[in-house]
Design an enzyme around this catalytic site. Structure first.
Site, short mmCIF file in Angstrom:
data_model
loop_
_atom_site.label_atom_id
_atom_site.label_comp_id
_atom_site.label_asym_id
_atom_site.label_seq_id
_atom_site.Cartn_x
_atom_site.Cartn_y
_atom_site.Cartn_z
N GLU A 1 -47.82 71.40 9.02
CA GLU A 1 -47.44 71.90 10.35
C GLU A 1 -47.23 73.42 10.38
O GLU A 1 -47.60 74.08 11.34
CB GLU A 1 -46.15 71.21 10.82
CG GLU A 1 -45.74 71.69 12.21
CD GLU A 1 -44.48 71.04 12.75
OE1 GLU A 1 -43.88 70.19 12.06
OE2 GLU A 1 -44.09 71.40 13.87
N ILE B 1 -40.34 69.23 8.13
CA ILE B 1 -39.18 68.66 8.85
C ILE B 1 -39.72 68.10 10.15
O ILE B 1 -40.20 68.85 11.01
CB ILE B 1 -38.08 69.69 9.15
CG1 ILE B 1 -37.41 70.17 7.85
CG2 ILE B 1 -37.01 69.08 10.08
CD1 ILE B 1 -36.26 71.15 8.04
N THR C 1 -37.37 68.51 14.19
CA THR C 1 -36.60 69.75 13.99
C THR C 1 -35.48 69.87 15.02
O THR C 1 -34.39 70.36 14.71
CB THR C 1 -37.53 70.99 14.05
OG1 THR C 1 -38.61 70.76 13.16
CG2 THR C 1 -36.81 72.26 13.63
N HIS D 1 -40.80 64.51 25.01
CA HIS D 1 -41.73 64.06 23.97
C HIS D 1 -42.30 62.68 24.24
O HIS D 1 -43.36 62.33 23.73
CB HIS D 1 -41.04 64.05 22.60
CG HIS D 1 -40.74 65.41 22.08
ND1 HIS D 1 -40.22 65.64 20.84
CD2 HIS D 1 -40.91 66.64 22.64
CE1 HIS D 1 -40.07 66.95 20.65
NE2 HIS D 1 -40.48 67.57 21.74
N SER E 1 -37.70 61.97 15.23
CA SER E 1 -38.51 61.95 14.00
C SER E 1 -39.11 60.60 13.66
O SER E 1 -38.90 59.60 14.34
CB SER E 1 -37.70 62.47 12.80
OG SER E 1 -36.93 61.44 12.21
N LYS F 1 -37.94 56.68 13.25
CA LYS F 1 -38.22 55.52 14.12
C LYS F 1 -39.16 54.54 13.41
O LYS F 1 -38.93 53.34 13.41
CB LYS F 1 -38.83 55.99 15.46
CG LYS F 1 -37.87 56.83 16.30
CD LYS F 1 -38.44 57.17 17.67
CE LYS F 1 -39.35 58.37 17.73
NZ LYS F 1 -38.74 59.66 17.38
N ARG G 1 -43.90 55.18 22.39
CA ARG G 1 -44.03 56.63 22.62
C ARG G 1 -45.11 56.85 23.68
O ARG G 1 -46.29 56.99 23.39
CB ARG G 1 -44.44 57.31 21.30
CG ARG G 1 -44.41 58.84 21.34
CD ARG G 1 -44.78 59.42 19.98
NE ARG G 1 -44.67 60.85 19.92
CZ ARG G 1 -43.56 61.51 19.59
NH1 ARG G 1 -42.46 60.86 19.28
NH2 ARG G 1 -43.55 62.82 19.57
N1 LIG Z 1 -44.72 67.50 24.48
C1 LIG Z 1 -44.65 66.77 23.39
N2 LIG Z 1 -45.00 65.47 23.43
C2 LIG Z 1 -44.92 64.70 22.35
N3 LIG Z 1 -44.52 65.15 21.15
C3 LIG Z 1 -44.16 66.44 21.05
C4 LIG Z 1 -44.20 67.30 22.15
N4 LIG Z 1 -43.79 68.52 21.75
C5 LIG Z 1 -43.52 68.41 20.43
N5 LIG Z 1 -43.76 67.16 20.02
C6 LIG Z 1 -43.66 66.63 18.67
O1 LIG Z 1 -42.62 65.68 18.59
C7 LIG Z 1 -42.16 65.71 17.27
C8 LIG Z 1 -40.81 65.07 17.21
O2 LIG Z 1 -40.96 63.82 17.77
P1 LIG Z 1 -39.74 62.95 18.03
O3 LIG Z 1 -40.18 61.59 18.36
O4 LIG Z 1 -38.81 63.13 16.90
O5 LIG Z 1 -39.18 63.62 19.31
S1 LIG Z 1 -37.73 63.80 19.66
O6 LIG Z 1 -37.36 65.10 19.10
O7 LIG Z 1 -36.92 62.71 19.24
O8 LIG Z 1 -37.82 63.84 21.07
C9 LIG Z 1 -42.15 67.15 16.92
O9 LIG Z 1 -42.26 67.25 15.54
P2 LIG Z 1 -41.52 68.47 14.76
O10 LIG Z 1 -42.07 69.73 15.38
O11 LIG Z 1 -42.02 68.23 13.37
O12 LIG Z 1 -40.08 68.28 14.94
C10 LIG Z 1 -43.36 67.68 17.65
O13 LIG Z 1 -44.49 67.79 16.83
MG LIG Z 2 -43.05 66.45 13.55
MG LIG Z 3 -42.32 71.39 14.79
MG LIG Z 4 -42.02 69.48 11.78
#
Ligand SMILES: Nc1ncnc2c1ncn2[C@@H]1O[C@H](COP(=O)(O)OS(=O)(=O)O)[C@@H](OP(=O)(O)O)[C@H]1O
Ligand SMILES: [Mg+2]
Ligand SMILES: [Mg+2]
Ligand SMILES: [Mg+2]
Length: 355
Positions: free
Chosen positions: A68, A135, A138, A240, A264, A267, A281
Site C-alpha cells: 500500500e 496497517i 489505519t 467505506h 480492518s 472482520k 461490504r
Molecule cells: N471509499 C472507500 N470505500 C471502501 N474502502 C475504502 C474507502 N476508502 C478507503 N478504503 C479502504 O478501507 C480500508 C479499511 O477498511 P475497513 O473495512 O477497515 O474500513 S473501516 O475503517 O472500518 O471503515 C482502508 O485500508 P487502510 O488504508 O489500510 O486502513 C482503505 O484502503
Molecule cells: Mg487496508
Molecule cells: Mg491506507
Molecule cells: Mg493500510
C-alpha cells in the site's frame, strides 16, 4: 507441505512488524500524514511495510510485492524518516533463530527506504506476487479500534497464502463478538492473534508473540443452519461501506442481532474463527475500486475456514488484474452453505436502488 516456507516467513514477518505497530499504537505521537486520497498514514504503516518487504526479499528475492505505501513522504521529510528508522531498528524478534529466518535487521536507513519502495508492483496474473497492507484499518489504529497487519502470497493471480496479525483481538476465539471488541480495543493482556492459511490446507490461529511462533490451532467458521441467526460484521466508517444497504439486507434475511462494526480485515478473521458469521461490504460509491491488499489475505483465511467470498453480485474476485479489484463491486463473505442465499438478497437490495 506446499508453501510451508512461505507461510512461516509470512507469519514471522507479520509478527515482527506487529512489534513495531504495537509500539506506535501505545505511543501518543503516531506521525500521521494525510495521503492524496485523504486517507491517513502513520509512521507505523511505513515501518511495518519496510520490515515486511525486507523479510520477503531476504527469502524470495525474485518475488514481487504490491504494497500500500511507498517511501516518498519519508524521502521528503528527513525527521519523519529518522523517526521510522528508530522504530525499525527497535523491532526485532526476541528469538534469534526466528529473527534470522526473516533476514535479520535492516542494515541502514537507505535500505529501509529501498524496502519501503519495494511494494510498487503493478500486480497481475503471472507468477508470485505478495499483497501487503502494513496497517489495515489505519483509522481504527488511530481511533483505538481494531487494525491488522496483512500479507498474502498470490500465485498466478490467486491468493494462496494468507497471514493476518490482529494485535487488538482477544486470543480466546470463544470471546463473544460484541461491539466493544470492534471499537473499544486494547492490546493488553490476552490480546493479539496471528492467523494463517494456505489454499487447500485449512486455516489456523495462534497467540501473537514477539519471538518464536506459538503452536497453531485449526479454526473454522460456525455452522449456521439458519441465516436469520447470523451476526454480521461491517466497517466502522460509513464512507467505506453502506451501513444502510447492509441493514436492509440483514432485515430481509431475518437477522435481528445488531451488527458488529470493526475496522480492518479483523472482520474476515473474526468470521473465519466463528466469532460472527457474515461480512458485508456494500459499495458507497460507483467509482471506488477495492484494493487487493485490503482483501487477499482475508479471502484465503475465510475460504480455508469453510467460507465463500465474492463481490456483492456473487462474482468471483479477480486479484490478477492489477493493484485493485476493478472488475468487482463490494464484498460478501459467508459460510458456503448460506452464501447463495445472502447474494440473492444483496442483489434484491441493490436492484431496488437502481436509478
Ligand atoms: N471509499 C472507500 N470505500 C471502501 N474502502 C475504502 C474507502 N476508502 C478507503 N478504503 C479502504 O478501507 C480500508 C479499511 O477498511 P475497513 O473495512 O477497515 O474500513 S473501516 O475503517 O472500518 O471503515 C482502508 O485500508 P487502510 O488504508 O489500510 O486502513 C482503505 O484502503
Ligand atoms: Mg487496508
Ligand atoms: Mg491506507
Ligand atoms: Mg493500510
Amino acid at each position: 507441505m506446499a508453501y510451508e516456507k512461505e507461510l512461516e516467513l509470512a507469519l514471522l514477518a507479520v509478527q515482527r512488524a506487529a512489534i513495531l505497530t504495537k509500539s506506535v499504537y501505545s505511543s501518543h505521537s503516531k506521525g500521521t500524514l494525510t495521503k492524496t486520497d485523504s486517507s491517513p498514514v502513520t509512521i507505523g504503516d511505513f515501518g511495518a511495510q519496510a520490515l515486511i518487504i525486507a523479510s520477503i526479499k531476504s527469502a524470495f528475492p525474485n518475488d514481487e510485492v504490491v504494497g500500500e505505501e511507498d517511501a516518498d513522504d519519508l524521502r521528503a521529510n528527513p525527521d519523519l524518516k529518522n523517526l521510522v528508522w528508530d522504530l525499525v531498528q527497535q523491532a526485532k524478534l526476541s528469538d534469534p533463530a526466528a529473527q534470522d529466518k526473516i533476514g535479520g535487521p535492516i542494515k541502514s536507513a537507505d535500505d529501509m527506504l529501498k524496502a519501503l519502495d519495494g511494494g510498487a508492483s503493478e500486480g497481475g496474473n503471472k507468477g508470485r506476487i505478495w499483497a501487503l497492507d502494513p496497517i489495515d484499518g489505519t483509522k481504527g489504529f488511530l481511533r483505538g479500534g481494531q487494525y491488522a497487519v496483512c500479507l498474502a502470497l498470490m500465485v498466478d493471480g490467486v491468493p494462496t497464502v494468507g497471514v493476518i496479525g490482529c494485535p487488538n483481538l482477544p486470543v480466546d476465539d470463544k470471546a463473544p463478538l460484541d461491539s466493544k471488541i470492534g471499537t473499544d480495543a486494547d492490546d493488553k493482556e490476552g490480546k493479539g492473534v496471528l492467523f494463517g492459511a494456505v489454499k487447500g490446507q485449512g486455516a489456523t490461529s495462534r497467540a501473537l508473540t514477539d519471538g518464536k511462533l506459538e503452536a497453531p490451532k485449526t479454526i473454522t467458521m460456525s455452522p449456521l443452519p439458519d441465516v436469520a441467526q447470523a451476526t454480521f460484521c461491517e466497517s466502522v466508517e460509513a464512507g467505506h461501506s453502506s451501513h444502510g444497504d447492509q441493514a436492509d439486507i440483514a432485515r430481509k434475511l431475518g437477522i435481528t442481532k445488531a451488527s458488529v462494526r470493526m475496522d480492518s480485515q479483523a472482520k474476515y478473521c473474526s468470521i473465519a474463527r466463528g466469532a460472527g458469521d457474515l461480512y458485508l461490504r456494500l459499495p458507497t460509491s460507483k467509482t471506488y475500486q477495492e484494493k487487493i491488499w485490503d482483501h487477499a489475505a482475508g479471502v484465503v483465511l475465510v475460504q480455508e475456514a469453510g467460507g465463500e467470498v465474492t463481490d456483492a453480485y456473487g462474482k468471483q474476485l479477480n486479484f490478477g488484474i492489477g493493484r485493485t479489484l476493478k472488475e468487482n463491486k463490494g464484498i460478501v463473505a459467508a459460510p458456503k452453505a448460506v452464501h447463495a442465499k445472502v447474494i440473492e438478497v444483496v442483489k434484491e437490495v441493490l436492484s431496488a436502488k437502481k436509478d
